[in-house]
Scaffold this motif. Structure first.
Motif, PDB file in Angstrom:
ATOM      1  N   CYS A 127     -13.254 -13.185  52.624  1.00 30.03           N
ATOM      2  CA  CYS A 127     -12.802 -14.468  53.138  1.00 30.03           C
ATOM      3  C   CYS A 127     -13.525 -15.604  52.420  1.00 30.03           C
ATOM      4  O   CYS A 127     -14.747 -15.581  52.273  1.00 30.03           O
ATOM      5  CB  CYS A 127     -13.061 -14.539  54.638  1.00 30.03           C
ATOM      6  SG  CYS A 127     -12.589 -16.135  55.342  1.00 30.03           S
ATOM      7  N   CYS A 128     -12.745 -16.567  51.941  1.00 27.91           N
ATOM      8  CA  CYS A 128     -13.348 -17.702  51.241  1.00 27.91           C
ATOM      9  C   CYS A 128     -13.983 -18.691  52.226  1.00 27.91           C
ATOM     10  O   CYS A 128     -14.825 -19.500  51.840  1.00 27.91           O
ATOM     11  CB  CYS A 128     -12.281 -18.434  50.422  1.00 27.91           C
ATOM     12  SG  CYS A 128     -11.486 -17.397  49.193  1.00 27.91           S
ATOM     13  N   THR A 129     -13.587 -18.632  53.485  1.00 28.24           N
ATOM     14  CA  THR A 129     -14.068 -19.605  54.461  1.00 28.24           C
ATOM     15  C   THR A 129     -15.357 -19.148  55.146  1.00 28.24           C
ATOM     16  O   THR A 129     -16.361 -19.861  55.154  1.00 28.24           O
ATOM     17  CB  THR A 129     -12.989 -19.854  55.539  1.00 28.24           C
ATOM     18  OG1 THR A 129     -11.772 -20.212  54.891  1.00 28.24           O
ATOM     19  CG2 THR A 129     -13.401 -20.969  56.483  1.00 28.24           C
ATOM     20  N   CYS A 130     -15.348 -17.904  55.702  1.00 27.49           N
ATOM     21  CA  CYS A 130     -16.519 -17.433  56.459  1.00 27.49           C
ATOM     22  C   CYS A 130     -17.273 -16.324  55.730  1.00 27.49           C
ATOM     23  O   CYS A 130     -18.320 -15.896  56.176  1.00 27.49           O
ATOM     24  CB  CYS A 130     -16.092 -16.966  57.857  1.00 27.49           C
ATOM     25  SG  CYS A 130     -15.163 -15.419  57.862  1.00 27.49           S
ATOM     26  N   GLY A 131     -16.733 -15.833  54.594  1.00 30.51           N
ATOM     27  CA  GLY A 131     -17.423 -14.814  53.817  1.00 30.51           C
ATOM     28  C   GLY A 131     -17.279 -13.410  54.368  1.00 30.51           C
ATOM     29  O   GLY A 131     -17.952 -12.490  53.927  1.00 30.51           O
ATOM     30  N   TYR A 132     -16.376 -13.196  55.308  1.00 28.68           N
ATOM     31  CA  TYR A 132     -16.158 -11.876  55.905  1.00 28.68           C
ATOM     32  C   TYR A 132     -15.528 -10.932  54.878  1.00 28.68           C
ATOM     33  O   TYR A 132     -14.523 -11.265  54.242  1.00 28.68           O
ATOM     34  CB  TYR A 132     -15.251 -12.021  57.136  1.00 28.68           C
ATOM     35  CG  TYR A 132     -14.918 -10.716  57.810  1.00 28.68           C
ATOM     36  CD1 TYR A 132     -15.923  -9.983  58.434  1.00 28.68           C
ATOM     37  CD2 TYR A 132     -13.613 -10.231  57.844  1.00 28.68           C
ATOM     38  CE1 TYR A 132     -15.625  -8.785  59.063  1.00 28.68           C
ATOM     39  CE2 TYR A 132     -13.302  -9.037  58.466  1.00 28.68           C
ATOM     40  CZ  TYR A 132     -14.317  -8.314  59.075  1.00 28.68           C
ATOM     41  OH  TYR A 132     -14.017  -7.137  59.704  1.00 28.68           O
ATOM     42  N   VAL A 133     -16.127  -9.744  54.679  1.00 27.92           N
ATOM     43  CA  VAL A 133     -15.608  -8.754  53.728  1.00 27.92           C
ATOM     44  C   VAL A 133     -15.115  -7.534  54.492  1.00 27.92           C
ATOM     45  O   VAL A 133     -15.812  -7.014  55.357  1.00 27.92           O
ATOM     46  CB  VAL A 133     -16.705  -8.342  52.721  1.00 27.92           C
ATOM     47  CG1 VAL A 133     -16.173  -7.285  51.753  1.00 27.92           C
ATOM     48  CG2 VAL A 133     -17.194  -9.562  51.940  1.00 27.92           C
ATOM     49  N   PHE A 134     -13.917  -7.068  54.172  1.00 28.23           N
ATOM     50  CA  PHE A 134     -13.375  -5.876  54.834  1.00 28.23           C
ATOM     51  C   PHE A 134     -12.480  -5.103  53.880  1.00 28.23           C
ATOM     52  O   PHE A 134     -12.023  -5.632  52.848  1.00 28.23           O
ATOM     53  CB  PHE A 134     -12.603  -6.273  56.106  1.00 28.23           C
ATOM     54  CG  PHE A 134     -11.372  -7.098  55.820  1.00 28.23           C
ATOM     55  CD1 PHE A 134     -11.489  -8.455  55.576  1.00 28.23           C
ATOM     56  CD2 PHE A 134     -10.118  -6.517  55.806  1.00 28.23           C
ATOM     57  CE1 PHE A 134     -10.361  -9.223  55.318  1.00 28.23           C
ATOM     58  CE2 PHE A 134      -8.990  -7.268  55.554  1.00 28.23           C
ATOM     59  CZ  PHE A 134      -9.109  -8.627  55.308  1.00 28.23           C
ATOM     60  N   GLU A 135     -12.239  -3.818  54.203  1.00 29.54           N
ATOM     61  CA  GLU A 135     -11.380  -2.965  53.369  1.00 29.54           C
ATOM     62  C   GLU A 135     -10.066  -2.702  54.077  1.00 29.54           C
ATOM     63  O   GLU A 135     -10.013  -2.617  55.304  1.00 29.54           O
ATOM     64  CB  GLU A 135     -12.078  -1.634  53.079  1.00 29.54           C
ATOM     65  CG  GLU A 135     -13.273  -1.777  52.156  1.00 29.54           C
ATOM     66  CD  GLU A 135     -13.928  -0.432  51.871  1.00 29.54           C
ATOM     67  OE1 GLU A 135     -13.662   0.518  52.625  1.00 29.54           O
ATOM     68  OE2 GLU A 135     -14.689  -0.356  50.914  1.00 29.54           O
ATOM     69  N   GLU A 136      -8.989  -2.555  53.284  1.00 33.60           N
ATOM     70  CA  GLU A 136      -7.663  -2.329  53.852  1.00 33.60           C
ATOM     71  C   GLU A 136      -6.923  -1.276  53.023  1.00 33.60           C
ATOM     72  O   GLU A 136      -6.848  -1.386  51.803  1.00 33.60           O
ATOM     73  CB  GLU A 136      -6.892  -3.656  53.860  1.00 33.60           C
ATOM     74  CG  GLU A 136      -5.559  -3.587  54.547  1.00 33.60           C
ATOM     75  CD  GLU A 136      -5.691  -3.655  56.071  1.00 33.60           C
ATOM     76  OE1 GLU A 136      -6.769  -4.007  56.559  1.00 33.60           O
ATOM     77  OE2 GLU A 136      -4.693  -3.334  56.743  1.00 33.60           O
ATOM     78  N   PHE A 137      -6.411  -0.234  53.698  1.00 39.30           N
ATOM     79  CA  PHE A 137      -5.577   0.759  53.008  1.00 39.30           C
ATOM     80  C   PHE A 137      -4.205   0.152  52.765  1.00 39.30           C
ATOM     81  O   PHE A 137      -3.529  -0.272  53.689  1.00 39.30           O
ATOM     82  CB  PHE A 137      -5.427   2.021  53.860  1.00 39.30           C
ATOM     83  CG  PHE A 137      -6.636   2.897  53.814  1.00 39.30           C
ATOM     84  CD1 PHE A 137      -6.928   3.615  52.661  1.00 39.30           C
ATOM     85  CD2 PHE A 137      -7.482   2.991  54.892  1.00 39.30           C
ATOM     86  CE1 PHE A 137      -8.039   4.431  52.617  1.00 39.30           C
ATOM     87  CE2 PHE A 137      -8.594   3.800  54.849  1.00 39.30           C
ATOM     88  CZ  PHE A 137      -8.877   4.521  53.713  1.00 39.30           C
ATOM     89  N   GLN A 138      -3.786   0.112  51.498  1.00 38.29           N
ATOM     90  CA  GLN A 138      -2.474  -0.448  51.177  1.00 38.29           C
ATOM     91  C   GLN A 138      -1.859   0.284  50.006  1.00 38.29           C
ATOM     92  O   GLN A 138      -2.561   0.726  49.100  1.00 38.29           O
ATOM     93  CB  GLN A 138      -2.614  -1.933  50.799  1.00 38.29           C
ATOM     94  CG  GLN A 138      -2.745  -2.865  51.999  1.00 38.29           C
ATOM     95  CD  GLN A 138      -2.599  -4.309  51.562  1.00 38.29           C
ATOM     96  OE1 GLN A 138      -3.374  -4.800  50.773  1.00 38.29           O
ATOM     97  NE2 GLN A 138      -1.583  -4.967  52.069  1.00 38.29           N
ATOM     98  N   ALA A 139      -0.547   0.390  50.033  1.00 32.10           N
ATOM     99  CA  ALA A 139       0.159   0.908  48.854  1.00 32.10           C
ATOM    100  C   ALA A 139       0.168  -0.171  47.782  1.00 32.10           C
ATOM    101  O   ALA A 139       0.050  -1.356  48.080  1.00 32.10           O
ATOM    102  CB  ALA A 139       1.581   1.291  49.217  1.00 32.10           C
ATOM    103  N   MET A 140       0.299   0.255  46.507  1.00 28.12           N
ATOM    104  CA  MET A 140       0.264  -0.727  45.419  1.00 28.12           C
ATOM    105  C   MET A 140       1.457  -1.684  45.503  1.00 28.12           C
ATOM    106  O   MET A 140       1.429  -2.772  44.957  1.00 28.12           O
ATOM    107  CB  MET A 140       0.276   0.003  44.079  1.00 28.12           C
ATOM    108  CG  MET A 140      -1.008   0.776  43.844  1.00 28.12           C
ATOM    109  SD  MET A 140      -1.075   1.541  42.220  1.00 28.12           S
ATOM    110  CE  MET A 140      -1.427   0.120  41.193  1.00 28.12           C
TER     111      MET A 140
END
Ligand SMILES: [Zn+2]
Length: 87
Positions: free
Chosen positions: A8-21
Protein backbone atom coordinates in the motif's frame (compact mmCIF):
# COMPACT_ATOMS: atom_id res chain seq x y z
CA UNK A 1 -1.14 -20.04 -9.47
CA UNK A 2 1.55 -17.50 -8.66
CA UNK A 3 1.55 -15.45 -5.47
CA UNK A 4 1.66 -11.70 -5.95
CA UNK A 5 2.88 -9.28 -3.31
CA UNK A 6 1.11 -5.95 -2.91
CA UNK A 7 2.25 -2.90 -0.99
CA UNK A 8 0.00 0.00 0.00
CA UNK A 9 1.35 3.40 -0.99
CA UNK A 10 -0.70 5.13 1.71
CA UNK A 11 -0.20 3.08 4.91
CA UNK A 12 2.64 0.75 3.80
CA UNK A 13 0.62 -2.44 4.39
CA UNK A 14 2.19 -5.43 2.56
CA UNK A 15 0.21 -8.59 1.78
CA UNK A 16 0.24 -11.57 -0.61
CA UNK A 17 -2.57 -12.61 -2.94
CA UNK A 18 -3.02 -15.82 -4.96
CA UNK A 19 -3.98 -14.80 -8.50
CA UNK A 20 -3.95 -16.24 -11.97
CA UNK A 21 -1.75 -14.39 -14.46
CA UNK A 22 -4.91 -13.41 -16.38
CA UNK A 23 -6.56 -11.89 -13.29
CA UNK A 24 -6.64 -8.12 -12.97
CA UNK A 25 -4.22 -6.75 -10.35
CA UNK A 26 -5.72 -5.41 -7.13
CA UNK A 27 -5.88 -1.62 -6.80
CA UNK A 28 -7.23 -0.97 -3.32
CA UNK A 29 -5.66 -1.57 0.08
CA UNK A 30 -7.84 -3.85 2.26
CA UNK A 31 -6.88 -1.78 5.34
CA UNK A 32 -7.28 1.86 4.25
CA UNK A 33 -8.64 1.48 0.66
CA UNK A 34 -5.66 3.51 -0.58
CA UNK A 35 -3.66 2.92 -3.78
CA UNK A 36 -1.49 -0.24 -3.82
CA UNK A 37 1.31 -1.35 -6.12
CA UNK A 38 2.21 -4.92 -7.11
CA UNK A 39 5.70 -6.13 -6.19
CA UNK A 40 7.02 -8.55 -8.83
CA UNK A 41 9.64 -10.87 -7.30
CA UNK A 42 10.56 -14.47 -8.13
CA UNK A 43 7.59 -15.07 -10.45
CA UNK A 44 9.62 -15.03 -13.67
CA UNK A 45 12.47 -17.01 -12.04
CA UNK A 46 10.12 -19.91 -11.35
CA UNK A 47 9.09 -20.07 -15.02
CA UNK A 48 12.74 -20.07 -16.15
CA UNK A 49 13.58 -23.05 -13.90
CA UNK A 50 10.64 -25.00 -15.34
CA UNK A 51 11.70 -24.59 -18.97
CA UNK A 52 15.33 -25.41 -18.13
CA UNK A 53 14.31 -28.71 -16.51
CA UNK A 54 12.38 -29.70 -19.65
CA UNK A 55 15.42 -29.09 -21.90
CA UNK A 56 17.65 -31.22 -19.64
CA UNK A 57 15.11 -34.08 -19.73
CA UNK A 58 14.99 -33.98 -23.55
CA UNK A 59 18.79 -34.12 -23.81
CA UNK A 60 19.10 -37.22 -21.62
CA UNK A 61 16.52 -38.97 -23.85
CA UNK A 62 18.61 -38.26 -26.96
CA UNK A 63 21.71 -39.59 -25.20
CA UNK A 64 19.95 -42.90 -24.45
CA UNK A 65 18.98 -43.28 -28.14
CA UNK A 66 22.59 -42.73 -29.23
CA UNK A 67 23.86 -45.28 -26.69
CA UNK A 68 21.44 -47.95 -28.03
CA UNK A 69 22.70 -47.41 -31.60
CA UNK A 70 26.33 -47.93 -30.54
CA UNK A 71 25.83 -51.40 -28.96
CA UNK A 72 24.67 -53.37 -32.10
CA UNK A 73 27.67 -52.04 -34.06
CA UNK A 74 30.07 -53.53 -31.51
CA UNK A 75 28.39 -56.97 -31.75
CA UNK A 76 28.59 -57.01 -35.58
CA UNK A 77 32.30 -56.24 -35.49
CA UNK A 78 33.00 -59.12 -33.05
CA UNK A 79 30.94 -61.55 -35.21
CA UNK A 80 32.88 -60.64 -38.37
CA UNK A 81 36.24 -61.16 -36.69
CA UNK A 82 35.01 -64.55 -35.35
CA UNK A 83 34.11 -65.80 -38.87
CA UNK A 84 37.53 -64.82 -40.21
CA UNK A 85 39.18 -66.83 -37.45
CA UNK A 86 37.00 -69.91 -38.35
CA UNK A 87 38.19 -69.83 -41.97
ZN1 LIG B 1 -3.26 0.98 3.13
Amino acid sequence: MPTYQYKCCTCGYVFEEFQAMTDKPLKKCPVCSGNIERLISGGSGFLFKGSGFYITDHRSDDYKMAARKDKPVDKQESKTSGKEKAK
